[in-house]
Design an enzyme around this catalytic site. Sequence first.
Site, PDB file in Angstrom:
ATOM      1  N   LYS A 111       0.833  -1.211   0.000  1.00 18.31           N
ATOM      2  CA  LYS A 111       0.000   0.000   0.000  1.00 18.31           C
ATOM      3  C   LYS A 111       0.861   1.251   0.000  1.00 18.31           C
ATOM      4  O   LYS A 111       0.571   2.196  -0.736  1.00 18.31           O
ATOM      5  CB  LYS A 111      -0.949   0.005   1.209  1.00 18.31           C
ATOM      6  CG  LYS A 111      -2.163  -0.896   1.000  1.00 18.31           C
ATOM      7  CD  LYS A 111      -3.104  -0.836   2.186  1.00 18.31           C
ATOM      8  CE  LYS A 111      -4.264  -1.815   2.015  1.00 18.31           C
ATOM      9  NZ  LYS A 111      -5.018  -2.000   3.248  1.00 18.31           N
ATOM     10  N   LYS A 151     -10.843  -5.545  -5.305  1.00 16.71           N
ATOM     11  CA  LYS A 151     -11.706  -4.362  -5.350  1.00 16.71           C
ATOM     12  C   LYS A 151     -10.927  -3.160  -5.873  1.00 16.71           C
ATOM     13  O   LYS A 151     -11.491  -2.277  -6.491  1.00 16.71           O
ATOM     14  CB  LYS A 151     -12.235  -4.050  -3.952  1.00 16.71           C
ATOM     15  CG  LYS A 151     -13.331  -4.997  -3.505  1.00 16.71           C
ATOM     16  CD  LYS A 151     -13.667  -4.802  -2.043  1.00 16.71           C
ATOM     17  CE  LYS A 151     -14.727  -5.796  -1.597  1.00 16.71           C
ATOM     18  NZ  LYS A 151     -14.804  -5.905  -0.149  1.00 16.71           N
ATOM     19  N   LYS A 185      -4.307 -10.851  -8.485  1.00 22.07           N
ATOM     20  CA  LYS A 185      -5.483 -11.290  -7.722  1.00 22.07           C
ATOM     21  C   LYS A 185      -6.707 -10.438  -8.065  1.00 22.07           C
ATOM     22  O   LYS A 185      -6.573  -9.217  -8.197  1.00 22.07           O
ATOM     23  CB  LYS A 185      -5.157 -11.135  -6.229  1.00 22.07           C
ATOM     24  CG  LYS A 185      -6.081 -11.876  -5.312  1.00 22.07           C
ATOM     25  CD  LYS A 185      -5.805 -11.502  -3.864  1.00 22.07           C
ATOM     26  CE  LYS A 185      -6.436 -10.156  -3.541  1.00 22.07           C
ATOM     27  NZ  LYS A 185      -6.593  -9.902  -2.110  1.00 22.07           N
TER      28      LYS A 185
END
Length: 340
Positions: free
Chosen positions: A119, A203, A200
């Site tokens: 992140k 969202k 993957k």
Amino acid sequence: MAIRKTNKLPRVFSGIQPSGSVHLGNYLGAIKGWIERQETKENFFCIVDLHAITNWQDPESLRHQTRSLAAVLFAAGLSPLKSTLFVQSHVSAHSEIAWILNCVTPIGWLERMTQYKDKIANEESVSTGILDYPVLMAGDILLYDTDEVPVGEDQKQHVELTRDIARRFNNIYGESFVIPEVVIPKVGARIMGLNDPLVKMSKSHEHIRGHAIALLEEPKEIERNIMRSVTDSGSEIRFSDEPEKAGVNNLLGIYGVIMKKNRSLVEKDFVDSSGYSGLKRRVAEIVIEELRPIRKAYYELMSDVSELDRLLAKGRDKAEQIASLKMQDVKTRVGFVKPH
Ligand code: AMP
Ligand code: TRP
């Protein structure tokens, strides 16, 4: 007390963020398994809105997504009689315990988390909440004397950290927390993006066309996305770890989880298949059939928001009872004075 009576069903806790729309990866990797195990476990499922705001959320969208996620879970078969579904911010013990756990968690443990490292690599400014995210998650799990935490592969490290935090607290203050086990589904743990099967399904990529299948997507759209999914230039339909076969592997994986078939049975179903288009058509068919009843039930639930809120309030009451007992125990151990 850390040890609950042995004649009880194993207690399961898991969480899901109300950010973005639920996709096939969430469903096959997490939700479907939760629902299938409802009968044999005591289940707590939490819509983790406190985790969601570690990234900025539009307030109205967050409110909508929270209810929408609850409706998706009930629509997918989560029974309010068998499981406890609640919203994280409704039970204030989650924020409270996170603070106390912060004070026994070395910062280096958090800086080592791969999700954190990923992140921060992509952001200019990172909130403290992003770093602290796994401590809040540890609190979620530890409040309920959880035995098992079913999650996708990506969350395994966070559950391992939870075990470390629990052990450290128990060492310092005495045995309050049960040390939870992580449970990763054997198949479906990692559903990959349809546009890029090396990434993957997530969202955070769902804005990319053809990446994810949203759980409420129309059948036509599902079919289009699966028919367009990236495969290789070959024609062999088999499971494989080779990167170029990742697309076919992913489609076979999706088929296997939905049909509840192991790898060799899945491959058998396609021995006479006419190339990848046949495989894609069949996978599209079963995904559409799997999701059809969920979509229908979802719209019924969303048409009566007050009933939905009532169900969430019932879940909150149940969760709060357990969480507040644990909070009392933790506060006493730490040395806080009990208010009159
Ligand atoms: P999240 O979307 O991060 O809130 O994840 C909710 C649950 O779905 C967690 O248990 C994740 O591990 C799981 N999950 C998320 N993406 C995938 C995926 N592509 N494949 C399998 N499981 C997933
Ligand atoms: N971090 C998890 C995810 O993004 C969601 C989560 C929050 C969770 N608290 C939890 C999962 C507790 C399991 C147990 O998927």
